[in-house]
Scaffold this motif. Structure first.
Motif, mmCIF file in Angstrom:
data_model
loop_
_atom_site.group_PDB
_atom_site.id
_atom_site.type_symbol
_atom_site.label_atom_id
_atom_site.label_comp_id
_atom_site.label_asym_id
_atom_site.label_seq_id
_atom_site.Cartn_x
_atom_site.Cartn_y
_atom_site.Cartn_z
ATOM 1 N N ILE A 12 0.858 -1.185 0.000
ATOM 2 C CA ILE A 12 0.000 0.000 0.000
ATOM 3 C C ILE A 12 0.890 1.229 0.000
ATOM 4 O O ILE A 12 1.836 1.329 0.795
ATOM 5 C CB ILE A 12 -0.937 0.031 1.224
ATOM 6 N N ASP A 13 0.596 2.160 -0.898
ATOM 7 C CA ASP A 13 1.327 3.420 -0.990
ATOM 8 C C ASP A 13 0.416 4.577 -0.616
ATOM 9 O O ASP A 13 -0.748 4.617 -1.022
ATOM 10 C CB ASP A 13 1.850 3.646 -2.421
ATOM 11 N N ARG A 18 5.528 4.152 1.008
ATOM 12 C CA ARG A 18 5.060 2.776 1.023
ATOM 13 C C ARG A 18 4.776 2.348 2.460
ATOM 14 O O ARG A 18 5.672 2.123 3.260
ATOM 15 C CB ARG A 18 6.076 1.854 0.363
ATOM 16 N N ASP A 57 -2.582 -1.660 -3.371
ATOM 17 C CA ASP A 57 -1.919 -1.259 -4.613
ATOM 18 C C ASP A 57 -1.317 -2.447 -5.358
ATOM 19 O O ASP A 57 -1.346 -2.495 -6.581
ATOM 20 C CB ASP A 57 -0.829 -0.231 -4.314
ATOM 21 N N ARG A 58 -0.780 -3.386 -4.604
ATOM 22 C CA ARG A 58 -0.222 -4.596 -5.190
ATOM 23 C C ARG A 58 -0.447 -5.752 -4.231
ATOM 24 O O ARG A 58 -0.533 -5.555 -3.025
ATOM 25 C CB ARG A 58 1.284 -4.429 -5.470
#
Length: 254
Positions: A12-13, A18, A57-58
């Motif tokens: 998560i950013d 980050r 986010d990823r």
């Protein structure tokens, strides 16, 4: 054994910062998993990612084999995921029982919340109302069920919030610093309550907590974060013996 919750490479950013970096861990069915770390470690971000308050986010999050990474937060409860808040989120002008009943909103007919807030509850939700009373009795709150929530002791409010989560019929219960603000005696009582409800309601529990003695006592499994990274993941005894954990968290809290 298939994990009930599986977190894989989650990142998560926030504005170029980050908050979480490649976090992966599993929570097995029926266990209590403790999530710890110093302030700013990323615990709240991870908790909010799992409960779908924050977007990921990823990476991915799977619950009972289902990918919930992009699922809206308002659909989480129907899957059997419930959470409590670090700061109690009860309505002070509603009775204890009505506060608990708000947790059953997804299981009853439309207009349920309006009926409670408008004090027009009679005859509308008989089964959930009986269930709320039973839960309050189980948690030692039967005598205050008709009291307004405002003005009750903080430890009592914490139990009311727990009852509100339980009435949603969760399989996976997320507790966000449930011992925050409690006295030492109340913390010990809360630990016993968590163990009891885990067994009684066949729950899997994820708990974020700064009270290390309580968390180590009740957890089957502990995940440790520091600066958005996972630095340890294992049984409480293993985590206690980890030098990185002692340096990052346990040593400074001793």
């Amino acid at each position: 054994m298939t994990a009930l919750l599986s977190v894989r490479d989650v990142e998560i950013d926030f504005g170029g910062i980050r908050a979480l970096q490649g976090i992966s861990f599993d929570v097995q069915r029926g266990e209590i998993c403790g999530l710890i770390g110093p302030n700013g470690a990323g615990k709240t971000s991870l908790f909010n990612a799992i409960s779908r308050v924050y977007p990921v986010d990823r990476g991915s999050i799977h619950f009972d084999g289902r990918d919930i990474t992009a699922l809206p937060a308002n659909r989480i409860i129907a899957l059997g995921i419930a959470r409590t808040l670090q700061n109690v989120g009860l309505f002070s002008t509603l009775s204890v029982k009505d506060n608990v009943l708000l947790g059953a909103h997804h299981r009853v007919r439309p207009g349920f919340i309006k009926a409670i807030l408008g004090r027009g509850l009679a005859g509308t939700v008989a089964d959930p109302e009986a269930e709320a009373c039973a839960l309050l009795h189980d948690l030692g709150l039967g005598e205050v069920r008709d009291h307004l929530a405002g003005g009750l002791p903080f430890g009592t409010l914490k139990r009311i919030e727990l009852a509100r989560a339980l009435i949603s019929h969760p399989r996976f219960l997320m507790l966000d610093e449930p011992a925050n603000g409690l006295s030492h005696g109340e913390v010990d009582e809360l630990a016993d309550v968590i163990l009891q409800v885990r067994k009684r309601y066949d729950l899997t529990v994820l708990i974020v907590e700064h009270h290390m003695r309580m968390l180590m006592r009740i957890s089957d499994h502990v995940v440790v974060l520091e600066n958005g990274l996972k630095i340890a993941d294992g049984a409480p005894a293993e985590v206690k013996a980890d030098a990185k954990v002692a340096a990052a968290y346990l040593g400074s809290a001793a």
